[in-house]
Design an enzyme around this catalytic site. Structure first.
Site, mmCIF file in Angstrom:
data_model
loop_
_atom_site.group_PDB
_atom_site.id
_atom_site.type_symbol
_atom_site.label_atom_id
_atom_site.label_comp_id
_atom_site.label_asym_id
_atom_site.label_seq_id
_atom_site.Cartn_x
_atom_site.Cartn_y
_atom_site.Cartn_z
ATOM 1 N N TYR A 16 20.897 24.970 -1.841
ATOM 2 C CA TYR A 16 21.023 23.943 -2.631
ATOM 3 C C TYR A 16 21.834 24.266 -3.662
ATOM 4 C CZ TYR A 16 16.803 22.052 -0.244
ATOM 5 O OH TYR A 16 16.117 21.457 0.184
ATOM 6 N N HIS A 21 22.866 17.491 -6.376
ATOM 7 C CA HIS A 21 21.928 16.796 -6.813
ATOM 8 C C HIS A 21 20.833 18.456 -7.879
ATOM 9 C CE1 HIS A 21 18.782 14.328 -6.139
ATOM 10 N NE2 HIS A 21 17.985 14.979 -5.397
ATOM 11 N N ASN A 67 11.720 16.427 -6.352
ATOM 12 C CA ASN A 67 10.191 15.726 -5.987
ATOM 13 C C ASN A 67 9.607 15.677 -6.722
ATOM 14 O OD1 ASN A 67 13.027 14.182 -4.883
ATOM 15 N ND2 ASN A 67 12.057 14.497 -2.560
ATOM 16 N N ASP A 92 20.989 14.259 -11.936
ATOM 17 C CA ASP A 92 22.221 13.638 -11.228
ATOM 18 C C ASP A 92 21.902 12.209 -11.373
ATOM 19 O OD1 ASP A 92 20.004 14.468 -9.796
ATOM 20 O OD2 ASP A 92 21.342 13.120 -7.797
ATOM 21 N N ASN A 113 14.265 9.929 -7.169
ATOM 22 C CA ASN A 113 13.065 10.590 -7.179
ATOM 23 C C ASN A 113 12.408 11.608 -7.880
ATOM 24 O OD1 ASN A 113 12.751 9.171 -4.987
ATOM 25 N ND2 ASN A 113 13.928 10.365 -3.716
#
Length: 188
Positions: A16, A21, A67, A92, A113
């Site tokens: 990631y 994100h 989340n 973001d 989220n």
């Protein structure tokens, strides 16, 4: 000394690291590079601290995944006795063109989220959030792939100056407050 919690949202793990994100992590990493501090593993995330003209900025990169960011934010607010008005969540935003900066003192989660979880855990929408525009250059049904995708070449080239401006926004938030910061940085 006045304390602030700057929570940059993202997902942990190498896969990631360079995704859209994870701009919250990337902005805090940039700030750390500028201010000369590093992040250390701590409860529910990584923590780094810097001083800005009599202000203490506790920078948090939650390890709870996007989340579930609310638990980490709440824990560090309570542990460090930081008032809610001194919280700034960095995230973001698909609804803003790439590189657009927007600070707000309250509002909806906008379908994000991470913000939704923070709102649920804190029980309020009245907290400061700094949204970094990532654009919405994707086709129908491609939102997840876009958000979790890596930056395009043009975006990567433009990112440096935007990260510098983002770090300046965070310092301004701590020194001048949200109203002056919004006037100076929003939409820039």
């Amino acid at each position: 000394m006045k304390k602030f919690l700057i929570a940059g949202l993202g997902n942990i793990g190498e896969e990631y690291a360079e995704t859209r994100h994870n701009i919250g992590f990337k902005i805090l990493d940039y700030l750390a590079g500028e201010a000369g501090f590093s992040f250390e593993p701590a409860r529910l995330g990584e923590i780094g601290t810097c001083k800005v003209k009599g202000r203490s900025l506790l920078c948090l990169k939650p390890s709870t995944y996007m989340n579930r960011s609310g638990r980490a934010v709440q824990y560090w607010l309570e542990k460090e006795k930081i008032p809610l008005e001194n919280l700034l969540v960095v995230t973001d935003d698909l609804n803003l063109p790439f590189g657009t900066l927007r600070l707000k003192t309250k509002g909806s989660d906008g379908g994000h989220n991470g913000l939704r979880d923070i709102q649920q855990v804190l029980g309020t929408t009245a907290y400061n959030r700094f949204r970094f525009g990532i654009g919405a250059e994707f086709g129908k049904g491609q939102q997840v792939d876009y958000v979790l995708g890596t930056w395009g070449e043009e975006e990567r080239e433009a990112l440096g100056p935007r990260l510098k401006r983002s770090a300046a926004l965070i310092r301004s938030f701590a020194l001048a407050g949200p109203k002056i910061t919004m006037n100076e940085f929003n939409g820039s």
